[in-house]
Scaffold this motif. Structure first.
Motif, mmCIF file in Angstrom:
data_model
loop_
_atom_site.group_PDB
_atom_site.id
_atom_site.type_symbol
_atom_site.label_atom_id
_atom_site.label_comp_id
_atom_site.label_asym_id
_atom_site.label_seq_id
_atom_site.Cartn_x
_atom_site.Cartn_y
_atom_site.Cartn_z
ATOM 1 N N LEU A 16 2.057 6.254 -6.776
ATOM 2 C CA LEU A 16 1.033 7.193 -7.225
ATOM 3 C C LEU A 16 1.512 8.630 -7.062
ATOM 4 O O LEU A 16 1.347 9.464 -7.972
ATOM 5 N N GLN A 17 2.120 8.885 -5.898
ATOM 6 C CA GLN A 17 2.658 10.226 -5.681
ATOM 7 C C GLN A 17 3.763 10.540 -6.684
ATOM 8 O O GLN A 17 3.845 11.657 -7.213
ATOM 9 N N ARG A 45 2.447 1.522 -3.348
ATOM 10 C CA ARG A 45 1.466 1.984 -4.329
ATOM 11 C C ARG A 45 1.216 3.486 -4.169
ATOM 12 O O ARG A 45 1.131 4.233 -5.160
ATOM 13 N N LYS A 46 1.104 3.905 -2.899
ATOM 14 C CA LYS A 46 0.901 5.329 -2.636
ATOM 15 C C LYS A 46 2.093 6.151 -3.109
ATOM 16 O O LYS A 46 1.941 7.214 -3.730
ATOM 17 N N GLY A 94 0.825 -1.203 0.000
ATOM 18 C CA GLY A 94 0.000 0.000 0.000
ATOM 19 C C GLY A 94 0.862 1.257 0.000
ATOM 20 O O GLY A 94 0.598 2.215 -0.749
ATOM 21 N N ALA A 95 1.906 1.218 0.871
ATOM 22 C CA ALA A 95 2.807 2.372 0.914
ATOM 23 C C ALA A 95 3.530 2.548 -0.415
ATOM 24 O O ALA A 95 3.686 3.675 -0.921
#
Length: 268
Positions: A198-199, A194-195, A191-192
């Motif tokens: 994304l960022q 992916r975040k 998740g981190a």
């Protein structure tokens, strides 16, 4: 009647030596005198017959009941002295087995040696039977011990398997919890990541937008610079033209002033 048959049979036996035949005949005739006593003893005993003979020491009648010659002799040999005929008898070389009056069989003549041999054989067979029973008992005991050992081993094995199964289940539960925690941590990391991705993508998009805007600004600045250069050139040309025009006008004005000054001087 049985004793009479025995006497006839013995008298006609051609293989018996004459002296022994006479002795047997004498013995049988003597036993015939005690026929009633012999049959009465057999009747009271309830057996199939009895060994009947005269004691070799004092000649008294001895009756040993039994269902066969060997059975009668075995009963006599194994019975305690107080239950036997008075004292231990002196057995002659040959004795007779007389059947009960209602049994249609002739008396049998057997030797003392044969009875002793049969007794020894019976004793041996009895000993073998005892040994066999003891062996069977020992085998049964060993088998029972083996079965008990097998049951104990099986019980211990089942307990060990149950304990191992419980330990395995506990280990599996712990491993499952560890794996679940690892999966949760991995999910959080994903998740981190992916975040972050994304960022990063957003930053890349913004950077691209900025690059596009910068490129557009640069193009606009270049165009403005070109326009400024063109305007500057036109302004310089205009200034030059204005300067030339002004110089011409000033020159003309100076000429006029000189002309006026000359005219003024002339007027004076």
């Amino acid at each position: 009647m049985s004793l009479a048959l025995l006497m006839v049979g013995c008298a006609g036996h051609s293989l018996v030596p004459e002296e022994q035949a006479r002795a047997i005949g004498t013995r049988e005739r003597t036993l015939a005198l005690h026929a009633n006593a012999i049959h009465e003893a057999i009747r009271q005993s309830g057996n199939l017959g009895a060994l009947a003979f005269l004691d070799a020491r004092d000649g008294h009648l001895v009756v040993l009941p039994g269902n066969s010659p060997t059975d009668a002799w075995a009963r006599y040999s194994t019975s305690p002295p107080e239950s036997s005929p008075p004292g231990r008898v002196s057995v002659p070389v040959v004795v007779s087995f007389v059947y009960r009056a209602d049994v249609p069989k002739a008396p049998e003549t057997v030797t003392h040696v044969f009875l002793e041999q049969q007794q020894a054989l019976g004793t041996s067979l009895s000993a073998l039977d005892t040994e066999q029973r003891e062996l069977s008992s020992s085998i049964a005991g060993t088998r029972q011990e083996m079965q008990q050992s097998i049951v104990a081993i099986k019980r211990e094995t089942q307990q060990s398997i149950a304990a191992a199964k419980q330990e395995t289940q506990q280990s599996i539960a712990v491993a499952r919890e560890d794996a679940q925690r690892a999966l949760n941590s991995l999910a959080e990391d994903l998740g981190a990541a992916r975040k972050f991705m994304l960022q990063t993508a957003q930053l890349g998009w913004l950077n691209q937008e900025l690059n596009v805007e910068n490129a557009s600004g640069i193009r606009k600045a270049a165009k403005a610079s070109e326009q400024l250069a063109s305007d500057t050139a036109r302004l310089a040309d205009t200034m030059r033209k204005l300067s030339d025009s002004l110089a011409s006008q000033l020159k003309e004005l100076a000429h006029r002033l000189d002309s006026i000054s000359s005219k003024v001087s002339n007027v004076k």
